[in-house]
Scaffold this motif. Structure first.
Motif, PDB file in Angstrom:
ATOM      1  N   LEU A 165       0.830  -1.192   0.000  1.00  0.00           N
ATOM      2  CA  LEU A 165       0.000   0.000   0.000  1.00  0.00           C
ATOM      3  C   LEU A 165       0.873   1.253   0.000  1.00  0.00           C
ATOM      4  N   PRO A 166       0.420   2.318  -0.666  1.00  0.00           N
ATOM      5  CA  PRO A 166       1.151   3.591  -0.590  1.00  0.00           C
ATOM      6  C   PRO A 166       1.222   4.061   0.863  1.00  0.00           C
ATOM      7  N   GLN A 167       2.369   4.592   1.266  1.00  0.00           N
ATOM      8  CA  GLN A 167       2.515   5.101   2.623  1.00  0.00           C
ATOM      9  C   GLN A 167       2.759   6.600   2.603  1.00  0.00           C
ATOM     10  N   ALA A 168       2.468   7.241   3.735  1.00  0.00           N
ATOM     11  CA  ALA A 168       2.556   8.691   3.813  1.00  0.00           C
ATOM     12  C   ALA A 168       3.950   9.199   3.485  1.00  0.00           C
ATOM     13  N   GLU A 169       4.984   8.416   3.857  1.00  0.00           N
ATOM     14  CA  GLU A 169       6.362   8.843   3.645  1.00  0.00           C
ATOM     15  C   GLU A 169       6.811   8.687   2.199  1.00  0.00           C
ATOM     16  N   PRO A 188       3.912   4.194  10.719  1.00  0.00           N
ATOM     17  CA  PRO A 188       3.433   4.445   9.345  1.00  0.00           C
ATOM     18  C   PRO A 188       1.916   4.599   9.257  1.00  0.00           C
ATOM     19  N   LEU A 189       1.509   5.488   8.371  1.00  0.00           N
ATOM     20  CA  LEU A 189       0.127   5.573   7.930  1.00  0.00           C
ATOM     21  C   LEU A 189       0.087   5.114   6.477  1.00  0.00           C
ATOM     22  N   LEU A 190      -0.824   4.199   6.181  1.00  0.00           N
ATOM     23  CA  LEU A 190      -0.922   3.601   4.853  1.00  0.00           C
ATOM     24  C   LEU A 190      -2.230   4.008   4.190  1.00  0.00           C
ATOM     25  N   SER A 191      -2.173   4.215   2.874  1.00  0.00           N
ATOM     26  CA  SER A 191      -3.348   4.639   2.123  1.00  0.00           C
ATOM     27  C   SER A 191      -3.961   3.461   1.374  1.00  0.00           C
ATOM     28  N   ASP A 192      -5.245   3.214   1.639  1.00  0.00           N
ATOM     29  CA  ASP A 192      -5.976   2.198   0.880  1.00  0.00           C
ATOM     30  C   ASP A 192      -6.962   2.879  -0.068  1.00  0.00           C
ATOM     31  N   ALA A 193      -6.524   3.984  -0.670  1.00  0.00           N
ATOM     32  CA  ALA A 193      -7.384   4.717  -1.604  1.00  0.00           C
ATOM     33  C   ALA A 193      -7.788   3.856  -2.793  1.00  0.00           C
ATOM     34  N   GLU A 194      -6.940   2.882  -3.156  1.00  0.00           N
ATOM     35  CA  GLU A 194      -7.247   2.012  -4.290  1.00  0.00           C
ATOM     36  C   GLU A 194      -8.126   0.822  -3.897  1.00  0.00           C
ATOM     37  N   GLY A 195      -8.338   0.627  -2.613  1.00  0.00           N
ATOM     38  CA  GLY A 195      -9.261  -0.414  -2.156  1.00  0.00           C
ATOM     39  C   GLY A 195      -8.698  -1.820  -2.113  1.00  0.00           C
ATOM     40  N   GLU A 196      -7.381  -1.991  -2.220  1.00  0.00           N
ATOM     41  CA  GLU A 196      -6.825  -3.346  -2.248  1.00  0.00           C
ATOM     42  C   GLU A 196      -7.013  -4.072  -0.922  1.00  0.00           C
ATOM     43  N   LEU A 197      -6.687  -3.406   0.186  1.00  0.00           N
ATOM     44  CA  LEU A 197      -6.861  -4.042   1.496  1.00  0.00           C
ATOM     45  C   LEU A 197      -8.341  -4.224   1.808  1.00  0.00           C
TER      46      LEU A 197
END
Length: 293
Positions: free
Chosen positions: A138-142, A228-237
């Motif tokens: 997943l994309p992460q904030a960093e 870490p903060l992770l982005s699930d904007a794509e909905g994979e998780l």
């Protein structure tokens, strides 16, 4: 196998899309492949569908380039099925259907960031205990991408939250009126305050929301978060675990819940619904200590 459509439907994107994924079994196959079920026999067992029907639907999905197949065994030849980029683009469709079902079929039609603990939705989330999280990044904030499961700790606490912003004016209108939406900043800061205890107990902490990484980065910097903060904007998780969501201001948000996952990617504990964010952090720490002990 495409649907029979009327005059003019050749130019209708809805009709053309339904010609590929307008069958219930077809969408359920996409759902299960997204959850990490890649082999024919496993798909058949999980879906309870006949081999003939499954083979036909898989053939359609391969021809439509929604899934691809690659051999994993030579004698006899057996194939594994995985989503293509075109297939992964269907994840928001699956999530929207799930959200609609949770809200209007299983629920009462109310927009909520939580649920009743006796609901079918809560039962589905609690059934995650013992399931394995598929491998994904997943994309992460960093910047870059990161596995939601930490490889350097026996356990990972994944807390999913609706949204938290550095600037309070960024919250959608009437955000506080959505049951369960408020409390994301308090939750993250409580995890930050308890981070040394989680690490001493053998757990990494990862926060997950559907926000953009730049929004998460600004929030983490403002609050001084050291995990870490992770982005699930794509909905994979969300699609992999069938996590509950809600929509507000035309944006999909994760409902608040917490998972404790071990190094082998198995979900060991689930907390949902979360009605007291501070108490939920304490409960997650106690769960890690119990599992580690």
């Amino acid at each position: 196998m495409a649907l029979r459509t009327g005059p003019g439907d050749d130019h209708c994107a809805v009709a053309q899309a339904l010609g590929v994924v307008g069958d219930a079994w077809t969408l359920l196959i996409v759902r299960d492949v997204a959850r990490g079920v890649h082999r024919f026999d496993a798909l058949q067992t999980g879906l309870g569908v006949s081999r003939k029907v499954l083979a036909e639907r898989l053939r359609l999905l391969v021809e439509a380039q929604v899934v691809d197949r690659a051999p994993y065994q030579e004698r006899p030849v057996r194939h594994a099925y995985r989503l293509t980029p075109r297939g992964r683009a269907l994840l928001p469709v699956l999530i929207a259907l799930q959200d609609w079902g949770d809200t209007w079929i299983l629920g009462e039609g109310e927009t909520m960031a939580t649920t009743d603990e006796r609901s079918a939705e809560a039962g589905r989330v609690h059934a995650l205990r013992g399931t394995r999280l598929p491998e994904l990044l997943l994309p992460q904030a960093e910047g870059g991408r990161r596995d939601p499961v930490a490889g350097d700790a026996p356990f990972t606490v994944l807390y999913c939250f609706p949204a938290a912003f550095a600037d309070r004016s960024s919250y959608p209108p009437d955000w506080a009126a959505v049951p369960g939406a408020s409390g994301c900043t308090l939750e993250s800061c409580t995890y930050q305050d308890s981070l040394s205890e989680f690490r001493a107990a053998g757990a990494a902490v990862h926060g997950v929301s559907t926000q953009r990484p730049d929004e998460q980065r600004a929030f983490a910097a403002k609050e001084g978060l050291r995990f870490p903060l992770l982005s699930d904007a794509e909905g994979e998780l969300t699609a992999a675990l069938r996590l509950p969501t809600f929509r507000v201001a035309d944006t999909r948000r994760l409902k608040r819940l917490t998972l404790v996952v071990d190094r082998e990617r198995t979900v060991r504990e689930v907390f949902y619904p979360v009605t007291d964010v501070v108490a939920s952090v304490t409960a997650a720490l106690e769960a890690v200590r119990r599992l580690g002990g």
